[in-house]
Design an enzyme around this catalytic site. Structure first.
Site, PDB file in Angstrom:
ATOM      1  N   GLY B 150       0.421   6.442  -1.075  1.00 19.81           N
ATOM      2  CA  GLY B 150      -0.214   5.171  -1.379  1.00 19.81           C
ATOM      3  C   GLY B 150      -1.696   5.360  -1.628  1.00 19.81           C
ATOM      4  O   GLY B 150      -2.289   6.364  -1.220  1.00 19.81           O
ATOM      5  N   CYS B 151      -2.296   4.395  -2.303  1.00 19.00           N
ATOM      6  CA  CYS B 151      -3.704   4.550  -2.677  1.00 19.00           C
ATOM      7  C   CYS B 151      -4.631   4.501  -1.462  1.00 19.00           C
ATOM      8  O   CYS B 151      -5.527   5.331  -1.314  1.00 19.00           O
ATOM      9  CB  CYS B 151      -4.090   3.483  -3.700  1.00 19.00           C
ATOM     10  SG  CYS B 151      -3.636   1.802  -3.245  1.00 19.00           S
ATOM     11  N   TYR B 152      -4.408   3.535  -0.574  1.00 18.79           N
ATOM     12  CA  TYR B 152      -5.249   3.469   0.631  1.00 18.79           C
ATOM     13  C   TYR B 152      -5.059   4.705   1.513  1.00 18.79           C
ATOM     14  O   TYR B 152      -6.048   5.271   2.010  1.00 18.79           O
ATOM     15  CB  TYR B 152      -4.921   2.215   1.441  1.00 18.79           C
ATOM     16  CG  TYR B 152      -5.371   0.907   0.849  1.00 18.79           C
ATOM     17  CD1 TYR B 152      -6.718   0.638   0.625  1.00 18.79           C
ATOM     18  CD2 TYR B 152      -4.460  -0.095   0.542  1.00 18.79           C
ATOM     19  CE1 TYR B 152      -7.130  -0.589   0.103  1.00 18.79           C
ATOM     20  CE2 TYR B 152      -4.854  -1.317   0.023  1.00 18.79           C
ATOM     21  CZ  TYR B 152      -6.197  -1.564  -0.196  1.00 18.79           C
ATOM     22  OH  TYR B 152      -6.602  -2.768  -0.696  1.00 18.79           O
TER      23      TYR B 152
END
Lengths: 345, 345, 345, 345
Positions: B150-152
């Site tokens: 995921g990006c976070y």
């Protein structure tokens, strides 16, 4: 009663917002408007949104130009208010939107701002609970001097004060506050150009280096009646106005119903709103308004309190607070000329 | 060697970014492009920036349409990858940009996503240090399955991993990550309308409620070889791309030179850059690039480490990582087709 | 062949974009990077997105610093290129991104820019059709001097040239072009602050007062081989990059199939794309790319042609054109190092 | 006198803005708030900026729910007002913010909107000069039905009407109007997502295809008392509110002092301001206000008039006009509850 006011620094963002609010204040007459380098130019060149003042020309900021008014708002860079204020009569209400008179401790001033400390004035955050059960507003009634809080300290202190006052959190808090660009003022700097800020996010003053850190420490320590540690990081985001602060702290084991603590703390406050459960604050909802919107959550895995708060940095974060404090100082209803209605979308 | 690739979910943001990157990858030939509801329409209607593919029409996403390619990128909503992937041959490299195969623990999947857990695949964060002194990339060489992070979690894990790995911080971290809107995808939702997000900031998934929380916990616990607590709050800001994460943790008393820890950790990494002192990350500087920019600070009053990191959520945060992992899986140079040059201003 | 290049004005937006493009140009080696007031500071302070050049320090812009390169790009304020260029050898390819050498007529220079006219260089808009049936690119092959067009003239001229060349419109056109802020450069000015431009639209240079007006007139008159009147109004909008031009003119009664005129005019152009019917240009789709996207419509009630065109003002509008012209001048394939793929969303 | 009002469509942008304005209107009490699909949900979920109404729940939009009010504001999609309005009593003031009752000609309605024409109501643009020397406001005093103008027609008509009325321009005008996104409403559409609109510009409804074209034609033809041709192109820009219209027309040879024409036309208008020479309109300056800011220029080379006008599409462009017309219809001072002060920056 009509109060005659003057604004020093009327070409800047804080001065413009003071004027915007005062234009709809029923008890105010707008007198002298002064500036530094912009003196001599029409106000319209700097504040094209203030059409009712379109024929005004800016005067030079001097004690003489500001004389003869009941209230003087100072919207000047830090370090510029103190000397000017000293030349204004003790019978004049002086509301300083700048930093000069916020910090109580001289060493804190010297460390974060440098130069001589001008001393502190009654701090203009009326809603702040005090350790003795009173609120800060009691110190503002009838005062002739007000130090308007910084925008980050306003939102951060109001977000954390109830938990700190109720002693339900450990005395070390983490604040990451995302802000629009107007908080950085109107001076032309390359890093604040639209081309630089649109489409980008940046942090600054990291590691306790931002000048608003000692002010938050001062407020929360006052609320707690003991030292509170504050890790504060501001982030710059691409919007003109608004601060969204994410504030967290370790809950004590026996914290109980922390939401009830917040509901009680702000039940009677006209400008601070704990949102119903399931609603989260946005800065868009408070744009141009004097409201603070709050929501609280507890992370069950960590037993950590997270409070999110939204404010318009120019309104409740600066000029709205200034007008609110003026009302208190003059004995007017505290909410006169102020609104909790934002301009959205 | 020319690798023939297919993209499932080619009308969305992740799929579009995979294609944007692959259009400049020297070893790739672009084959089938598929979609769900958008099948049958021209790609140009959804990805007007991909002019070299302007004559392509989207096919329906089926295993049949994706067959016959060397690499299949899945850019689908969570819960949609697992079944499709099961129908693709074991000899095909499948790179899943979605969440289905990221979490190792079934209970974590069930708690945060719900439904059956599809099992986990090699996790596509090559730079992540592991407790045994190796990096995550060692598990990606030659693999036929990749779960893109995921990006976070990408930016948060890279920001904190060196300190956690070196055991210089307490095992509880606070992350507040401000993101652009493309991370929320392309589905039409009222709260993601331009009118809603421009000029406003909002928090969501507060109190450990965001699905990326367990992924950050998983990464940092793996790095530390013991549980690490993560307080994670995402904030939505008005820009299309970019995440700026502010990550902090209490330093141990004997932490020593934490900057040196970071300098050493990423000295040989092509995409993760510790900036020189005095420079702070901005998301604008990594727009469209596969770089992560980092800076570290220590708050002297609290002895707290603050790490600020910037990433493009669609590039290094999703599609760039996918291509980087493809390179590793295929035995190509890891940086092929990827850049550390952003598009600014 | 490796060409050694220098960039004068490397700390500004045009210079930064030239470098961004050249970093992926296979035939180029980046030599001296110079600046005016920013000389002596690290490039990273001004161009944080150019990580591969993170160790470079800016030199002072002098003829000496620029000597010894095969190509020199000048990205300087208007009026600054001419004197410097005169000191560079005739064997050096000089590509001027500024205005000094664009206008053929001295009186036009004097009226719109003031000061002495430096004379004109081959005009760097390769796709421009000429009255004799050739294209402007024929004048650029092997040249040692190039005047890169202004951003507004690029998009406006390409949008109108086919209709003007085919003589299907009356020789008076109306152009309203909306632009992002980077076209105004990186000098710190109050009206370009993020706080001022975000959430606001403004017009400037209205009534033929913008300096790009005579350049559009020059181009279209050259295309038509007779005078063409141009009503040009630029509008500033809150985005960093991109120009969307709406260009209209009265169609002649016997205009015929004007769409076919456009399709034919740009059928073989690698960077200028007439979109399929039903698709409209957006600046987001050309961000960072060298493409121009066009669409045409005819208002049936007025028999008026309306052409909408999108371009990235820094890429095809400035630096991309500069690289394209360098390719032509050096005998490289025209599209080397350039892309029609935008970075979206 | 306290007027009891209802708003149908209270969850949308127009309805929200009507409520925002009425919350500071001294003569109004807010009654029923209704919605379509959002009926049953709290207003706060849709209008988080209207804190004083935070306890309200939306009712279903029906004639019964709207009964018993003095004034009903309809803020509904086009085609939805007519049937509902027919069920409201003739003694109720109905202010329609939608399109249903704006166009006089049935064929124009059928061509641009389709379906049956509901007939026309008094058109709510009080400042519009009429060929007989009166203003449109004379038709609004005491009326029980008002058709609030479209946002583009408001700003375009006011920008051009003085020149058209004074017969100093040829009867064919070109309007390119750049708008924020709120004009497109709150329905969730992919092309209006923040990710799509931020950082991008797009044109739509090109070639006379936008539904506001016949309304501008209608207005200017009424002003001129003969047909006026209108080339209208709207452009979408990344901001929530505001329209900046660039309007031009060929001046007649004997046009004389066109600036004086404008100064005289709007000398007594409280909301339409011709700015002093040298000042140009910006939408930021009218944000949230009911003001229109205008400036005029003449292109000396073409003898073409260019008028630039700024308006907030939701305030003067919709809801402010609605309140202004309510004031006129009820015999209240026209400016009650309205302001010319914008919220800037």
């Amino acid at each position: 009663m009509t109060v005659r006011i003057a604004v020093a620094g009327a070409s800047g963002y804080a001065g413009g917002e003071v004027l915007r609010l005062l234009l709809s204040h029923p008890d105010v007459e707008i007198g002298a408007l002064t500036a530094g380098g912009n003196a001599g130019s029409p106000l319209l060149a700097h504040q094209p949104h203030l059409l009712p003042l379109a024929d005004r020309v800016l005067e030079e900021t001097t004690a003489r130009a500001l004389a003869g008014h009941d209230v003087v708002f100072l919207a000047l860079p830090h370090g510029k208010s103190a000397e000017l204020a000293a030349q204004l009569g003790d019978d004049v209400l002086v509301v300083d939107c700048g930093a000069d008179h916020r910090l109580v401790d001289s060493w804190a001033w010297e460390r974060w701002y440098g130069g001589d400390h001008a001393g502190s004035w009654p701090y203009g955050l009326p809603e702040l609970p005090r350790a003795d059960g009173t609120r800060q507003r009691d110190l503002l009634r009838g005062t002739k001097r007000v130090a308007v809080p910084g925008c980050y300290p306003t939102v951060s202190s109001l977000a954390l004060a109830p938990a700190v006052a109720a002693d339900v959190v450990e005395p070390e808090v983490v604040v990451v506050a995302v802000s629009g660009t107007s908080g950085a003022g109107k001076a032309a700097k390359t890093n604040l150009l639209g081309s630089e800020v649109m489409g980008s996010l940046s942090a600054y003053g990291v590691g306790g280096a931002h000048r608003h850190t000692p002010e938050i420490v001062q407020n929360l320590s006052l609320v707690a009646d003991r030292p509170v540690g504050v890790s504060f990081t501001p982030v710059l985001a691409p919007l003109p106005r608004g601060i969204l602060a994410t504030c967290s702290a370790q809950l004590r084991a026996d914290a109980g119903d922390v939401r009830a603590v917040y509901a009680k703390a702000y039940a009677d406050e006209p400008f601070v709103h704990l949102l119903p459960e399931g609603h989260w604050p946005t800065t868009g909802a408070v744009l141009g308004s004097n409201a603070v919107q709050l929501q609280v959550a507890v992370d069950p895995d960590l037993n950590r309190l997270v409070v999110v708060a939204a404010v318009d940095n120019l309104t409740k974060g600066t000029a709205g607070a200034a007008v609110q404090c003026m009302n208190l100082a003059l004995g007017l209803p505290e909410t006169t000329g102020l609104s909790t209605v934002g301009v959205a979308p």
